[in-house]
Design a protein around this motif. Structure first.
Motif, PDB file in Angstrom:
ATOM      1  N   ILE A 158       0.854  -1.187   0.000  1.00 47.40           N
ATOM      2  CA  ILE A 158       0.000   0.000   0.000  1.00 47.40           C
ATOM      3  C   ILE A 158       0.892   1.240   0.000  1.00 47.40           C
ATOM      4  CG2 ILE A 158      -1.815   1.262   1.224  1.00 47.40           C
ATOM      5  CD1 ILE A 158      -2.624  -1.372   2.550  1.00 47.40           C
ATOM      6  N   LEU A 159       0.736   2.102  -0.980  1.00 46.41           N
ATOM      7  CA  LEU A 159       1.556   3.309  -1.111  1.00 46.41           C
ATOM      8  C   LEU A 159       3.049   2.987  -1.071  1.00 46.41           C
ATOM      9  CD1 LEU A 159      -0.428   5.839   1.137  1.00 46.41           C
ATOM     10  CD2 LEU A 159      -0.680   5.396  -1.306  1.00 46.41           C
ATOM     11  N   GLY A 160       3.419   1.883  -1.718  1.00 46.84           N
ATOM     12  CA  GLY A 160       4.825   1.503  -1.821  1.00 46.84           C
ATOM     13  C   GLY A 160       5.401   0.831  -0.600  1.00 46.84           C
TER      14      GLY A 160
END
Length: 296
Positions: A158-160
């Motif tokens: 999630i988000l990298g």
């Protein structure tokens, strides 16, 4: 019984004018979700649309809610992504194959149950799997879903950043299902860990895919390691199912029949009639459990 509501950990939902459940072709602005689904207490999910239609016909007959041969309408008829059927307090939903497909379905199912103001909901996945060291036709109730490294966790980027979530399932529910199987006394049922993979062929150590870079000896060594780690069967949805249900505070179970013993081969060779009988076993067990819970 104390009422347990669906837990939503998304603060953005409350500020939305309308929540469109796109893959169900449903929404808070276009449908009266509490009127349609507010009485739901049991949700059964499975990969195949045909299997989930068959299940709603079966459970309607078991609960005396309707003719098991009737043609129940698909609530999600406006989309070809998923199918959904309802009989009384039971909802039956298809989820497709693999983690991404069931994850999308679960996001929208959990939001549907939340918007419908459902309480005390139990969600059960019924399906098929490959067994390890079990006779074909054995039903496995999942204790924990483990990944291909035998770790009881689900990883999502999630988000990298990698987020790790627990894949524990409701232990009391698993024991209740096991007791129901003993009362039915028609097929062997066990509780054990289920390995959830992201692939049907190489990810499950099969020798019959388009690609294979390992030997039969290496395959068997891996599967035996899995067995020693408590793995009884292999499928492709249980990890994210367990993780998302736990996050939502939903009581959940995975009930899958084994179609073959993976220590003895990779391809499913049983006859059509035998496979149909096997696939009806999770349906029969979960149907008996629901009937018992509703005291029908």
């Amino acid at each position: 019984m104390q009422e347990t509501s669906i837990h939503m950990s998304n603060p953005h939902l409350n500020s939305m004018k309308e929540d469109i459940l796109y893959h169900f072709d449903l929404g808070t602005g276009s449908h009266d979700l509490p009127a349609m689904f507010g009485d739901v207490k049991f949700v059964c999910v499975g990969g195949s649309p045909w299997r989930m239609k068959s299940f709603i016909q079966y459970i309607a007959g078991e609960l005396g809610l309707g003719d098991p041969n009737a043609d129940y309408p698909n609530i999600c008829a406006g989309t070809d992504r998923y199918s959904m059927y309802k009989a009384g307090p039971v909802l039956s939903v298809s989820h497709g194959m693999g983690i991404p497909s069931i994850a999308i379905m679960l996001h929208e199912l959990i939001k549907l149950l939340y918007h419908a103001k459902c309480t005390n909901v139990t969600v059960l996945r019924i399906g098929t799997s490959g067994g390890i060291g079990l006779e074909p036709g054995t039903v496995v109730i999942t204790k924990q879903s483990v990944d291909a490294l035998f770790k009881p966790q689900f990883e999502l980027v999630i988000l990298g950043k990698t987020v790790v979530r627990s894949t524990d399932l409701d232990e009391e529910l698993a024991q209740q299902l096991l007791q129901c199987s003993k009362e039915i006394d028609e097929f062997k049922t066990v509780i054990g860990n289920t390995m959830c993979t992201t692939d049907f062929y190489e990810g499950q150590a099969r020798l019959d895919g388009a690609f294979c870079s390992y030997t039969e000896k290496e395959k068997l060594s891996y599967l035996k390691d899995a067995y020693e780690a408590g793995v009884k069967n292999i499928e492709m949805e249980s990890s994210v199912f367990a993780a998302m249900c736990k996050l939502s505070g939903i009581r959940a179970a995975v009930v899958c029949v084994t179609l073959l013993n993976r220590l003895e081969g990779d391809q499913i060779s049983s006859s059509h009639d035998v496979l149909v009988n096997y696939q009806q076993r999770p349906q029969k067990l979960v149907g008996y459990f629901i009937r018992k819970q509703l005291q029908v």
